[in-house]
Write an enzyme that holds these catalytic residues in place. Sequence first.
Site, PDB file in Angstrom:
ATOM      1  N   ASN A 102       1.500  -4.475   1.358  1.00  0.00           N
ATOM      2  CA  ASN A 102       0.618  -3.446   1.922  1.00  0.00           C
ATOM      3  C   ASN A 102       0.640  -2.199   1.039  1.00  0.00           C
ATOM      4  O   ASN A 102       0.248  -2.300  -0.131  1.00  0.00           O
ATOM      5  CB  ASN A 102       0.904  -3.146   3.400  1.00  0.00           C
ATOM      6  CG  ASN A 102       2.325  -2.804   3.735  1.00  0.00           C
ATOM      7  OD1 ASN A 102       3.210  -3.646   3.689  1.00  0.00           O
ATOM      8  ND2 ASN A 102       2.572  -1.552   4.125  1.00  0.00           N
ATOM      9  N   ASP A 103       1.063  -1.041   1.501  1.00  0.00           N
ATOM     10  CA  ASP A 103       0.876   0.222   0.776  1.00  0.00           C
ATOM     11  C   ASP A 103       1.313   0.151  -0.689  1.00  0.00           C
ATOM     12  O   ASP A 103       2.396  -0.355  -1.007  1.00  0.00           O
ATOM     13  CB  ASP A 103       1.691   1.329   1.439  1.00  0.00           C
ATOM     14  CG  ASP A 103       1.203   1.660   2.831  1.00  0.00           C
ATOM     15  OD1 ASP A 103       0.306   0.976   3.333  1.00  0.00           O
ATOM     16  OD2 ASP A 103       1.754   2.616   3.412  1.00  0.00           O
ATOM     17  N   GLN A 143       4.780  -2.046  -0.693  1.00  0.00           N
ATOM     18  CA  GLN A 143       5.613  -2.391   0.452  1.00  0.00           C
ATOM     19  C   GLN A 143       5.465  -3.851   0.831  1.00  0.00           C
ATOM     20  O   GLN A 143       4.400  -4.436   0.702  1.00  0.00           O
ATOM     21  CB  GLN A 143       5.186  -1.566   1.665  1.00  0.00           C
ATOM     22  CG  GLN A 143       5.910  -0.277   1.859  1.00  0.00           C
ATOM     23  CD  GLN A 143       5.773   0.219   3.281  1.00  0.00           C
ATOM     24  OE1 GLN A 143       6.219  -0.437   4.211  1.00  0.00           O
ATOM     25  NE2 GLN A 143       5.122   1.353   3.441  1.00  0.00           N
ATOM     26  N   SER A 188       6.966   3.637   2.354  1.00  0.00           N
ATOM     27  CA  SER A 188       6.199   4.081   1.183  1.00  0.00           C
ATOM     28  C   SER A 188       6.838   5.279   0.475  1.00  0.00           C
ATOM     29  O   SER A 188       7.593   6.045   1.068  1.00  0.00           O
ATOM     30  CB  SER A 188       4.779   4.445   1.603  1.00  0.00           C
ATOM     31  OG  SER A 188       4.088   3.294   1.985  1.00  0.00           O
ATOM     32  N   ARG A 200       7.305  10.918   6.382  1.00  0.00           N
ATOM     33  CA  ARG A 200       7.332   9.742   5.521  1.00  0.00           C
ATOM     34  C   ARG A 200       6.388   9.879   4.316  1.00  0.00           C
ATOM     35  O   ARG A 200       5.610  10.797   4.209  1.00  0.00           O
ATOM     36  CB  ARG A 200       6.939   8.497   6.318  1.00  0.00           C
ATOM     37  CG  ARG A 200       5.558   8.549   6.953  1.00  0.00           C
ATOM     38  CD  ARG A 200       5.322   7.271   7.773  1.00  0.00           C
ATOM     39  NE  ARG A 200       4.001   7.229   8.388  1.00  0.00           N
ATOM     40  CZ  ARG A 200       3.714   7.738   9.578  1.00  0.00           C
ATOM     41  NH1 ARG A 200       4.654   8.354  10.269  1.00  0.00           N
ATOM     42  NH2 ARG A 200       2.488   7.643  10.076  1.00  0.00           N
ATOM     43  N   ASP A 201       6.522   8.915   3.408  1.00  0.00           N
ATOM     44  CA  ASP A 201       5.637   8.689   2.263  1.00  0.00           C
ATOM     45  C   ASP A 201       5.742   9.780   1.193  1.00  0.00           C
ATOM     46  O   ASP A 201       4.738  10.397   0.814  1.00  0.00           O
ATOM     47  CB  ASP A 201       4.175   8.557   2.708  1.00  0.00           C
ATOM     48  CG  ASP A 201       3.981   7.559   3.834  1.00  0.00           C
ATOM     49  OD1 ASP A 201       4.853   6.690   4.003  1.00  0.00           O
ATOM     50  OD2 ASP A 201       2.951   7.649   4.535  1.00  0.00           O
TER      51      ASP A 201
END
Length: 501
Positions: free
Chosen positions: A68-69, A85, A120, A188-189
């Site tokens: 995914n990401d 991810q 992420s 996050r991220d």
Amino acid sequence: MLTCIPKHRLTVGSILAATTVFSQLAFAEEHAPQPLYQETLRPQFHITARQWEGHQLNPGRGKDGWLNDLNGMVYYSGEYHVFAQRWATAWLHWVSTDLVYWTELRPAFYEARKWDGIQSGSSVIDKLNTSGFGTDPNTSPMIAFYSSGARKHPDGSYHATQCIAYSNDKGRTWAKYDKNPVLADAERDPKVFWYEPEKKWVMVLFGPPGGFAFYSSKNLKDWQKMSFVPGYFECPDIFQLPLDGDKSKIKWVLVNGDGSYVVGDFDGTAFKPETERRPSCAGPDYYATQTFNHAEDADGRLVQLAWLRRGSYPNEVNYFPDMPFNQQMTFPCELTLKSYHGSMRLFRAPIQEVAKLHRVEKTWTAKTVAAGEELTLGTGQHFHLQAEIDMPDGAAAVIRYRGETLSIANGKISIRNRNASFVMPKDTNGRNAPIKLVKLDILLDRTSIEAFANKGEVSLSAAFIPTNEDFSLKCTKGSITFHSLKVYEMGSIWKQKNGSK
């Protein structure tokens, strides 16, 4: 040849029908796996994940074969590194020397325990060894920042934390920092980059109460909050671009999780927007974009990829029924910033190296297609279409590919009721006159379409479940003249054809 299912919108029924189409292929796949990267529905020039721990069909979130990401994209010592991810369980890893042909490496690092989380983030090259992680004066450490699983904190809040993993062998092996987390704030991220004017690192990440928080550090371990921009959600990216190629006019671009962006200024502490927010891609399946850190060490181009995800979030759609992989990435695109009718616009177009994948070419010149006329463009499963077009006002056409339909006209291209519009600013009567469609660039892989109008003025990215083998263009209104129409069959990006590790 696939069994044909009547064309309709993506619904639960259509997904089940398409799954039935492939059931016999799935049975053969399950009992006699096809060669790696050559499976029936495997995209041939869009990155997907392989399985390392066995052979299972239809991997879901976090399972071997899922991606995914986009994470950690970085250029270092002749190699482009792309991470992604595996839904909070691991960072997957691919490398390339030219952004076209890729080698998939084993996952870089995994979660320590279930629900601990490897979410992420981004990667940097610590050239000055500010972190102290470097062990060889001739090799700068590669440092990955990621969010770890949500947990309850002493203040009663419940959110993720920011952690570090590092590598001293150009990303081949990794160690987690023994004093993680380095930041227990925000959410996050983390997107981390070097801010040269103040010789410091900057981190941008999503956090409460719903926006992007900016932090700074001198050593990548100790972080101080500087500012906050409300109204953004997940997967931030931020980068500089020269306006119209003029290096004396540098602008900053702040990108949201869905790829929408704002152009403005960053003074080392806070971001100040100068434009309204706009989509960088209007397609239904485009998310978690990221650009390469340290692109200035390559050729200076800014290259972006995104997760070409399921199309009906949060209802999961598997575009690869009964395959040992799930989800894919967009093709690498170069970003440029241009003056645009009194504002500034991000243009997004396939990197020029796409030509390395061109194989058999089919060409039409000075070809006019009248209303109702249909032109067969090719037979196969992966193509690159390039066209120079003259479309009178009111003319329109559709391009049908493996059961999906792309509509084109002056001022608009669309797919699955998602429109990418290119129009003039409103006149005194409040109308937006359409801008002529003069150039069209379309990447067509086994389960995806990426379309770019007028050298990247607008773009659409969409994934789909194939239902037939059609590839044609039909004029639906007026007439269309193609000064040039080229269709290339495309080769594969995969180096590991034999499945070697």
